[in-house]
Scaffold this motif. Structure first.
Motif, PDB file in Angstrom:
ATOM      1  N   TYR A  96     -11.062  11.367  -9.613  1.00  0.00           N
ATOM      2  CA  TYR A  96     -11.209  11.213  -8.166  1.00  0.00           C
ATOM      3  C   TYR A  96     -12.391  10.307  -7.815  1.00  0.00           C
ATOM      4  CZ  TYR A  96     -11.626  12.340  -3.230  1.00  0.00           C
ATOM      5  OH  TYR A  96     -11.709  12.265  -1.859  1.00  0.00           O
ATOM      6  N   THR A  97     -13.521  10.462  -8.501  1.00  0.00           N
ATOM      7  CA  THR A  97     -14.705   9.655  -8.201  1.00  0.00           C
ATOM      8  C   THR A  97     -14.444   8.177  -8.473  1.00  0.00           C
ATOM      9  OG1 THR A  97     -16.154  11.514  -8.769  1.00  0.00           O
ATOM     10  CG2 THR A  97     -17.156   9.325  -8.711  1.00  0.00           C
ATOM     11  N   ALA A  98     -13.886   7.887  -9.644  1.00  0.00           N
ATOM     12  CA  ALA A  98     -13.571   6.500 -10.002  1.00  0.00           C
ATOM     13  C   ALA A  98     -12.522   5.919  -9.057  1.00  0.00           C
ATOM     14  CB  ALA A  98     -13.074   6.429 -11.453  1.00  0.00           C
ATOM     15  N   LEU A  99     -11.602   6.774  -8.631  1.00  0.00           N
ATOM     16  CA  LEU A  99     -10.541   6.324  -7.732  1.00  0.00           C
ATOM     17  C   LEU A  99     -11.110   5.921  -6.375  1.00  0.00           C
ATOM     18  CD1 LEU A  99      -7.456   6.007  -7.884  1.00  0.00           C
ATOM     19  CD2 LEU A  99      -7.251   8.251  -6.792  1.00  0.00           C
ATOM     20  N   MET A 100     -12.105   6.686  -5.883  1.00  0.00           N
ATOM     21  CA  MET A 100     -12.738   6.363  -4.609  1.00  0.00           C
ATOM     22  C   MET A 100     -13.467   5.021  -4.690  1.00  0.00           C
ATOM     23  SD  MET A 100     -12.105   8.578  -2.251  1.00  0.00           S
ATOM     24  CE  MET A 100     -13.450   8.388  -1.094  1.00  0.00           C
ATOM     25  N   GLU A 101     -14.176   4.780  -5.770  1.00  0.00           N
ATOM     26  CA  GLU A 101     -14.864   3.509  -5.954  1.00  0.00           C
ATOM     27  C   GLU A 101     -13.871   2.347  -6.038  1.00  0.00           C
ATOM     28  OE1 GLU A 101     -18.117   2.838  -5.909  1.00  0.00           O
ATOM     29  OE2 GLU A 101     -18.410   4.943  -5.345  1.00  0.00           O
ATOM     30  N   MET A 120      -5.448   1.963 -10.565  1.00  0.00           N
ATOM     31  CA  MET A 120      -5.515   3.104  -9.647  1.00  0.00           C
ATOM     32  C   MET A 120      -4.292   3.995  -9.776  1.00  0.00           C
ATOM     33  SD  MET A 120      -7.054   1.140  -6.291  1.00  0.00           S
ATOM     34  CE  MET A 120      -7.146   2.589  -5.239  1.00  0.00           C
ATOM     35  N   SER A 121      -3.189   3.398 -10.122  1.00  0.00           N
ATOM     36  CA  SER A 121      -1.966   4.181 -10.303  1.00  0.00           C
ATOM     37  C   SER A 121      -1.870   4.770 -11.706  1.00  0.00           C
ATOM     38  CB  SER A 121      -0.731   3.303 -10.054  1.00  0.00           C
ATOM     39  OG  SER A 121      -0.745   2.792  -8.753  1.00  0.00           O
ATOM     40  N   GLY A 122      -2.697   4.261 -12.637  1.00  0.00           N
ATOM     41  CA  GLY A 122      -2.608   4.703 -14.021  1.00  0.00           C
ATOM     42  C   GLY A 122      -3.843   5.426 -14.506  1.00  0.00           C
ATOM     43  N   GLU A 123      -4.721   4.687 -15.190  1.00  0.00           N
ATOM     44  CA  GLU A 123      -5.842   5.333 -15.901  1.00  0.00           C
ATOM     45  C   GLU A 123      -6.856   5.977 -14.970  1.00  0.00           C
ATOM     46  OE1 GLU A 123      -8.879   1.905 -17.051  1.00  0.00           O
ATOM     47  OE2 GLU A 123      -6.812   1.319 -17.518  1.00  0.00           O
ATOM     48  N   GLU A 152       0.823  -1.201   0.000  1.00  0.00           N
ATOM     49  CA  GLU A 152       0.000   0.000   0.000  1.00  0.00           C
ATOM     50  C   GLU A 152       0.861   1.256   0.000  1.00  0.00           C
ATOM     51  OE1 GLU A 152      -3.510   2.430   0.242  1.00  0.00           O
ATOM     52  OE2 GLU A 152      -2.921   0.499  -0.607  1.00  0.00           O
ATOM     53  N   ILE A 153       1.926   1.243   0.798  1.00  0.00           N
ATOM     54  CA  ILE A 153       2.831   2.399   0.828  1.00  0.00           C
ATOM     55  C   ILE A 153       3.480   2.590  -0.540  1.00  0.00           C
ATOM     56  CG2 ILE A 153       5.017   3.250   1.788  1.00  0.00           C
ATOM     57  CD1 ILE A 153       4.184   1.962   4.455  1.00  0.00           C
ATOM     58  N   ALA A 154       3.912   1.495  -1.157  1.00  0.00           N
ATOM     59  CA  ALA A 154       4.539   1.579  -2.482  1.00  0.00           C
ATOM     60  C   ALA A 154       3.549   2.110  -3.514  1.00  0.00           C
ATOM     61  CB  ALA A 154       5.058   0.204  -2.900  1.00  0.00           C
ATOM     62  N   ARG A 155       2.290   1.666  -3.412  1.00  0.00           N
ATOM     63  CA  ARG A 155       1.271   2.155  -4.354  1.00  0.00           C
ATOM     64  C   ARG A 155       1.044   3.649  -4.186  1.00  0.00           C
ATOM     65  NH1 ARG A 155      -3.761   3.663  -4.719  1.00  0.00           N
ATOM     66  NH2 ARG A 155      -4.124   3.492  -2.479  1.00  0.00           N
ATOM     67  N   LEU A 156       0.920   4.086  -2.932  1.00  0.00           N
ATOM     68  CA  LEU A 156       0.690   5.505  -2.663  1.00  0.00           C
ATOM     69  C   LEU A 156       1.888   6.348  -3.082  1.00  0.00           C
ATOM     70  CD1 LEU A 156      -1.047   5.284   0.837  1.00  0.00           C
ATOM     71  CD2 LEU A 156      -2.129   5.883  -1.346  1.00  0.00           C
ATOM     72  N   LEU A 173      -6.311  -8.052  -7.436  1.00  0.00           N
ATOM     73  CA  LEU A 173      -5.866  -6.922  -6.622  1.00  0.00           C
ATOM     74  C   LEU A 173      -4.716  -6.187  -7.304  1.00  0.00           C
ATOM     75  CD1 LEU A 173      -6.565  -5.639  -3.889  1.00  0.00           C
ATOM     76  CD2 LEU A 173      -4.871  -7.104  -2.835  1.00  0.00           C
ATOM     77  N   GLY A 174      -3.807  -6.954  -7.888  1.00  0.00           N
ATOM     78  CA  GLY A 174      -2.679  -6.344  -8.587  1.00  0.00           C
ATOM     79  C   GLY A 174      -3.131  -5.533  -9.794  1.00  0.00           C
ATOM     80  N   GLU A 175      -4.099  -6.094 -10.562  1.00  0.00           N
ATOM     81  CA  GLU A 175      -4.600  -5.384 -11.738  1.00  0.00           C
ATOM     82  C   GLU A 175      -5.321  -4.096 -11.336  1.00  0.00           C
ATOM     83  OE1 GLU A 175      -7.047  -8.289 -13.590  1.00  0.00           O
ATOM     84  OE2 GLU A 175      -5.363  -9.370 -14.540  1.00  0.00           O
ATOM     85  N   LEU A 176      -6.102  -4.184 -10.227  1.00  0.00           N
ATOM     86  CA  LEU A 176      -6.825  -3.009  -9.750  1.00  0.00           C
ATOM     87  C   LEU A 176      -5.857  -1.919  -9.294  1.00  0.00           C
ATOM     88  CD1 LEU A 176      -9.559  -1.692  -9.087  1.00  0.00           C
ATOM     89  CD2 LEU A 176      -9.439  -2.801  -6.848  1.00  0.00           C
TER      90      LEU A 176
END
Length: 623
Positions: A595-600, A587-590, A263-267, A580-583
């Motif tokens: 913001y709305t799609a990212l929250m979902e 989240m890091s790309g497209e 999670e830290i790496a993703r953020l 989870l990896g694909e999601l």
């Protein structure tokens, strides 16, 4: 009510930290097992509690009115008295009262006032246990392996192990409110250990036990203090409960740590991307994610477990099916006869364990089978292609003047320096350790060195005399696995019941006149000697056979279901981890700028992570 409390105990020798901020509390009446690898600081901590060693920092609290009885693992009794006299000296105050009573009884003939004093002192004497202390002393001595034949022997005639056992007897007789016992079972036979178990269960004292005897710890303790990597953790439960809980806790913690790191790496990747775009809303989004990282309760990386030994026994050519035939062996030293009429056979692949009380000649029998002693009667013969490897509990096969390196290289001169050092490294002899003289090694180090020599010997018959003595629990488990996977035959003497229960396929009980062979494992042997099974060793009734068949069939069905559940769960875990990896990539790309799609997506990610944790927990239960 707290009986013993340690707060931030620390101790170092130069730059080597042994204990670092060790804190725990033991309640009155607790029975605590203390475990950890050799050298972890178990004995040192106990000596700090008893005041025998000074700490660098911290506090030790002992409840008021408590008396501590401490048994050092190398405790001994030095005395010119007989065994019984030495043990009765623990009651010198009662002996003095008895002498005073005898004097008063004589005085009563001429002094009427002496009668009043006699009655009063007599009541005190009776209340203090004066009427039964001699009988109790004799009973405890007998239960701890000292028969009446020992009572009049001088203490100086006892072996080192017997003197340690005698020190334990003295400790038991003194009735301390806190008992701290360091390896109390090392020099006891199984019958004496069982008596000690029942004794500890029956007393109200607080008991702290350093031991590598897992069977003993499971029988008597209700808590476990684990000393590892300079720290200590107190667990509820005896050894087996603790071991499972510790393993499970480490696995769960490691998954949480890895998930947090992901999670830290993703953020951090998201933050880096937003900063590259460098628009105002991107900078705000990056700062928001950075605050999320800063607010996290960061998990520390797990410390590695202490390094253990790792090995397997090589095997020579396959032996014949008949490995050993023993006929009517008898042994005596001077006029003391150890055993007579000992006959048995050992077959290929047997795990043949020899049990019996101390003094019946178990180790002597192994020495005879290794041609180190000659029997007074009888004979024995090995079968075809039998090659023997012998583990001597006294490590007499080691040369004190040799270095650790020499000990192996002299035996296996065809091996290279690298091969020898690699073999020694498997037994935790690394760096300068290989240049230590054998004479300065600890008991555990000598045991590991002997096992290293056995590993390289490539034999098909292992004869082992108390091989678990001086080994910590992790090393015992490695030895058990090595023996279980050994293709040859094993003959062993041991009082480690956990070790026996796990490995024994046949058991010989040695007695002063003859022996009895039990054709099943340790549990059946216990039932047999306690009179809970029929006299016949093989059950032949149709009902028994049918019951055994049904039990085996049900067990196989349960095992098939468990294996299927494991396979299905692992497949689900793999699928969810992939999703989870694909999601997270999305989240890091497209989705990063929406913001709305990212929250979902974040809600979906959390749901997947929770499901994954649940599957891992279920897998833990299955495994």
């Amino acid at each position: 009510m707290i009986s013993i409390s340690c707060k931030n105990i620390s101790l170092a020798f130069g730059t080597d930290v042994l204990l670092d901020s060790v804190s725990f509390s033991i309640e009155k009446g607790d029975r605590v097992g203390v475990v950890g690898v050799n050298g972890a600081g178990k004995t040192t901590l106990m000596k700090i509690i008893t005041g025998e060693m000074q700490k660098d920092d911290g506090e030790v609290y002992i409840a008021g009115g408590e008396s501590i009885g401490y048994l050092d693992q190398h405790a001994t009794v030095d005395s010119d008295k007989t065994v019984l006299e030495e043990m009765l000296s623990n009651f010198s105050h009662l002996a003095a009262m008895k002498k005073r009573l005898d004097d008063l009884e004589s005085d009563m003939l001429t002094n009427p006032d002496a009668a009043t004093s006699f009655v009063k002192l007599s009541e005190e004497y009776k209340s203090a246990g004066g009427l039964e202390y001699v009988a109790r002393t004799k009973s405890v001595l007998t239960k701890m392996g000292f028969s009446e034949d020992y009572f009049d022997l001088p203490v100086t005639s006892l072996s080192g192990g017997q003197k340690t056992a005698l020190a334990l007897v003295g400790l038991i007789l003194r009735n301390h409110s806190i008992l701290i016992l360091d390896e109390p079972t090392n020099h006891l036979d199984i019958e004496s250990v069982e008596w000690l178990e029942n004794y500890i269960k029956g007393i109200k004292s607080t008991v702290v036990i350093i031991s590598h005897d897992r069977y003993f710890l499971d029988a008597v303790t209700n808590k476990t203090l684990d000393i590892e990597n300079t720290h200590a953790t107190l667990y509820n439960g005896a050894y087996s409960v603790f071991a499972e809980k510790k393993k499970r806790d480490r696995e769960i913690y490691q998954r949480h740590y890895e998930n947090q790191q992901k999670e830290i790496a993703r953020l951090e990747a998201y933050i880096e991307q937003q900063r590259r775009w460098n628009r105002e809303r991107n900078i705000i989004a990056a700062e928001s994610r950075q605050k999320a990282i800063d607010r996290m309760d960061k998990l520390e990386k797990l410390e590695d477990l202490p390094e253990g030994i790792s090995f397997s026994f090589g095997e020579a050519i396959r032996s014949g099916n008949d490995v050993l035939d023993v006929k009517d062996l008898a042994m005596a030293f001077d006029e003391k006869r150890l055993f007579t009429e000992v006959s048995f056979q050992v077959k290929r692949s047997d795990r043949f364990f020899i049990l019996g009380k101390n003094g019946t000649g178990k180790s002597t029998l192994l020495k005879i089978l290794n041609s180190k002693l000659l029997p007074v009667e009888g004979e024995f013969e090995y079968g075809t292609n039998v090659k023997i490897g012998y583990y001597d509990q006294e490590n007499q096969n080691l040369v004190p003047s040799n270095t650790v390196l020499d000990e192996l290289w002299n035996e296996y001169s065809s091996m290279t320096m690298t091969e020898i050092r690699s073999a020694l490294a498997l037994f935790r002899f690394c760096g300068d350790d290989v240049m230590k003289k054998v004479s300065v090694l600890s008991g555990g180090e000598k045991a590991r060195l002997t096992l290293a020599k056995l590993m390289l010997s490539k034999v098909n018959l292992l004869i082992l005399d108390e091989p678990t003595n001086h080994l910590d629990i992790a090393s015992r488990e490695t030895l058990e696995d090595a023996i279980a996977n050994f293709k040859g035959t094993v003959i062993a003497v041991s009082h480690d019941r956990y070790f026996i229960k796990k490995l024994a396929t046949r058991i010989l009980r040695l007695e002063d006149r003859g022996c009895t062979v039990y054709e099943h494992g340790y549990e059946h042997y216990l039932e047999k000697i306690r009179g809970d099974v029929k006299n016949t060793e093989v059950r032949t009734s149709a009902t028994s056979n049918k019951d055994e068949y049904i039990q085996r069939r049900e067990a196989k069905a349960k095992e098939r279901k468990r294996e299927k559940d494991i396979s299905n769960t692992e497949a689900k875990i793999e699928e969810i981890e992939k999703n989870l990896g694909e999601l997270e990539e999305k989240m890091s790309g497209e989705l990063a700028a929406d913001y709305t799609a990212l929250m979902e997506a974040e809600k979906e990610r959390q749901a997947l992570a929770e499901t994954l944790d649940g599957l891992y927990a279920f897998l833990d239960e299955l495994i």
